[in-house]
Design a protein around this motif. Structure first.
Motif, PDB file in Angstrom:
ATOM      1  N   UNK A   3       0.612  -1.145   0.033  1.00 17.40           N
ATOM      2  CA  UNK A   3       0.029   0.068  -0.055  1.00 17.40           C
ATOM      3  C   UNK A   3       0.821   1.133  -0.071  1.00 17.40           C
ATOM      4  N   UNK A   4       0.950   1.893  -1.444  1.00 18.07           N
ATOM      5  CA  UNK A   4       1.820   3.181  -1.360  1.00 18.07           C
ATOM      6  C   UNK A   4       1.598   4.166  -0.373  1.00 18.07           C
ATOM      7  N   UNK A   5       0.280   4.368  -0.138  1.00 20.97           N
ATOM      8  CA  UNK A   5      -0.048   5.485   0.682  1.00 20.97           C
ATOM      9  C   UNK A   5       0.548   5.103   2.254  1.00 20.97           C
ATOM     10  N   UNK A   6       0.116   4.081   2.577  1.00 22.84           N
ATOM     11  CA  UNK A   6       0.818   3.897   3.840  1.00 22.84           C
ATOM     12  C   UNK A   6       2.207   3.737   3.805  1.00 22.84           C
ATOM     13  N   UNK A   7       2.999   3.352   2.995  1.00 25.97           N
ATOM     14  CA  UNK A   7       4.252   3.465   2.642  1.00 25.97           C
ATOM     15  C   UNK A   7       4.843   4.770   2.819  1.00 25.97           C
ATOM     16  N   UNK A   8       4.212   5.764   2.064  1.00 26.93           N
ATOM     17  CA  UNK A   8       4.629   7.172   2.375  1.00 26.93           C
ATOM     18  C   UNK A   8       4.644   7.373   3.817  1.00 26.93           C
ATOM     19  N   UNK A   9       3.733   7.188   4.543  1.00 30.25           N
ATOM     20  CA  UNK A   9       3.676   7.414   6.195  1.00 30.25           C
ATOM     21  C   UNK A   9       4.650   6.718   7.026  1.00 30.25           C
ATOM     22  N   UNK A  10       4.982   5.466   6.500  1.00 28.62           N
ATOM     23  CA  UNK A  10       6.163   4.832   7.130  1.00 28.62           C
ATOM     24  C   UNK A  10       7.594   5.198   6.789  1.00 28.62           C
ATOM     25  N   UNK A  11       7.671   5.756   5.864  1.00 29.30           N
ATOM     26  CA  UNK A  11       8.854   6.449   5.432  1.00 29.30           C
ATOM     27  C   UNK A  11       9.145   7.686   6.209  1.00 29.30           C
ATOM     28  N   UNK A  39      26.749   2.741   5.462  1.00 33.86           N
ATOM     29  CA  UNK A  39      26.353   3.747   6.614  1.00 33.86           C
ATOM     30  C   UNK A  39      24.739   3.705   7.015  1.00 33.86           C
ATOM     31  N   UNK A  40      24.002   2.922   6.168  1.00 34.42           N
ATOM     32  CA  UNK A  40      22.672   2.884   6.506  1.00 34.42           C
ATOM     33  C   UNK A  40      22.280   1.824   7.434  1.00 34.42           C
ATOM     34  N   UNK A  41      21.743   2.485   8.689  1.00 30.63           N
ATOM     35  CA  UNK A  41      21.579   1.518   9.814  1.00 30.63           C
ATOM     36  C   UNK A  41      20.266   0.516   9.636  1.00 30.63           C
ATOM     37  N   UNK A  42      20.199  -0.559  10.293  1.00 27.69           N
ATOM     38  CA  UNK A  42      19.180  -1.213  10.611  1.00 27.69           C
ATOM     39  C   UNK A  42      18.202  -0.609  11.472  1.00 27.69           C
ATOM     40  N   UNK A  43      16.835  -0.211  10.745  1.00 30.67           N
ATOM     41  CA  UNK A  43      16.113   0.482  11.613  1.00 30.67           C
ATOM     42  C   UNK A  43      14.810  -0.203  12.205  1.00 30.67           C
ATOM     43  N   UNK A  44      14.883  -1.697  12.043  1.00 29.57           N
ATOM     44  CA  UNK A  44      13.747  -2.433  12.576  1.00 29.57           C
ATOM     45  C   UNK A  44      12.574  -2.485  11.769  1.00 29.57           C
ATOM     46  N   UNK A  45      12.681  -2.292  10.563  1.00 25.57           N
ATOM     47  CA  UNK A  45      11.348  -2.048   9.692  1.00 25.57           C
ATOM     48  C   UNK A  45      10.718  -3.355   9.521  1.00 25.57           C
ATOM     49  N   UNK A  46       9.299  -3.533   9.864  1.00 25.83           N
ATOM     50  CA  UNK A  46       8.714  -4.583   9.675  1.00 25.83           C
ATOM     51  C   UNK A  46       8.445  -5.152   8.110  1.00 25.83           C
ATOM     52  N   UNK A 100       6.640   0.670   1.988  1.00 26.93           N
ATOM     53  CA  UNK A 100       7.757   1.639   1.685  1.00 26.93           C
ATOM     54  C   UNK A 100       7.934   1.544   0.107  1.00 26.93           C
ATOM     55  N   UNK A 101       8.400   0.080  -0.251  1.00 25.81           N
ATOM     56  CA  UNK A 101       8.967  -0.260  -1.457  1.00 25.81           C
ATOM     57  C   UNK A 101       7.833   0.161  -2.734  1.00 25.81           C
ATOM     58  N   UNK A 102       6.572  -0.335  -2.261  1.00 27.32           N
ATOM     59  CA  UNK A 102       5.486   0.102  -3.129  1.00 27.32           C
ATOM     60  C   UNK A 102       5.526   1.963  -3.469  1.00 27.32           C
ATOM     61  N   UNK A 103       5.742   2.450  -2.500  1.00 28.48           N
ATOM     62  CA  UNK A 103       5.571   4.056  -2.675  1.00 28.48           C
ATOM     63  C   UNK A 103       7.009   4.298  -3.565  1.00 28.48           C
ATOM     64  N   UNK A 104       7.781   3.796  -3.188  1.00 31.13           N
ATOM     65  CA  UNK A 104       9.264   4.402  -3.936  1.00 31.13           C
ATOM     66  C   UNK A 104       9.336   4.017  -5.277  1.00 31.13           C
ATOM     67  N   UNK A 105       8.834   2.697  -5.786  1.00 26.04           N
ATOM     68  CA  UNK A 105       8.790   2.290  -6.775  1.00 26.04           C
ATOM     69  C   UNK A 105       7.669   2.887  -7.725  1.00 26.04           C
TER      70      UNK A 105
END
Ligand code: HEC
Length: 118
Positions: free
Chosen positions: A29-37, A97-104, A111-116
């Motif tokens: 869900x890209x809309x939800x992904x935007x919020x998660x980002x 340098x990108x940390x592990x942020x504990x993303x479910x 997030x990937x749906x939004x970014x793509x």
């Protein structure tokens, strides 16, 4: 109606969603992904189209992601690899340098749906 017409009708119905829906073939869900980002603070290091924040260049701007053949310098760009990277970049590149942020899993897929699709 024959079988082909049924299939075509199903494809047509599936493709006429709202504007926030990710393009065909993408999960999540890209809309939800935007919020998660925004919530996970990705914007602290990356500029992201449609997600407000200051100018930062720690990581590259996450724009035109769908057009890139490679992500993070090593991975073929597809949704599964983008999800892998977002969830555990250190497993793919221990030097990054990108940390592990504990993303479910679900948040990473969204997030990937939004970014793509932006
Ligand atoms: C502390 C800074 C930092 C944070 C926070 C951060 N990243 Fe990154 N990110 C980076 C860096 C640095 C790279 C470059 C890594 C590389 O190419 O080896 C990167 C690379 C990426 C890439 C590959 C980009 C490309 O141009 O190939 C993606 C996608 C990405 N990050 C997504 C995210 C997402 C989604 C979040 C939030 C969950 C996030 N990042 C949070 C620093 C960060």
């Amino acid at each position: 109606m024959n079988r082909l017409a049924l299939v075509l009708a199903a494809i047509l119905l599936a493709s006429c969603g709202d504007a926030n829906r990710a393009p065909a073939g993408l999960q999540g869900d890209a809309a939800r992904g935007r919020i998660a980002l925004a919530q996970y603070g990705c914007r602290a290091c990356h500029m992201i189209p449609g997600v407000t924040g200051s100018k930062v260049y720690v990581g590259r701007p996450l724009e035109d992601m769908a057009k890139r053949p490679i992500i993070a310098g090593t991975l073929a760009n597809n949704q599964a690899n983008l999800v892998r990277w977002i969830r555990d970049p250190q497993a793919i590149d221990p030097q990054t340098a990108m940390p592990v942020l504990g993303v479910s899993e679900r948040d990473a897929v969204d997030m990937s749906a939004y970014l793509l699709s932006h």
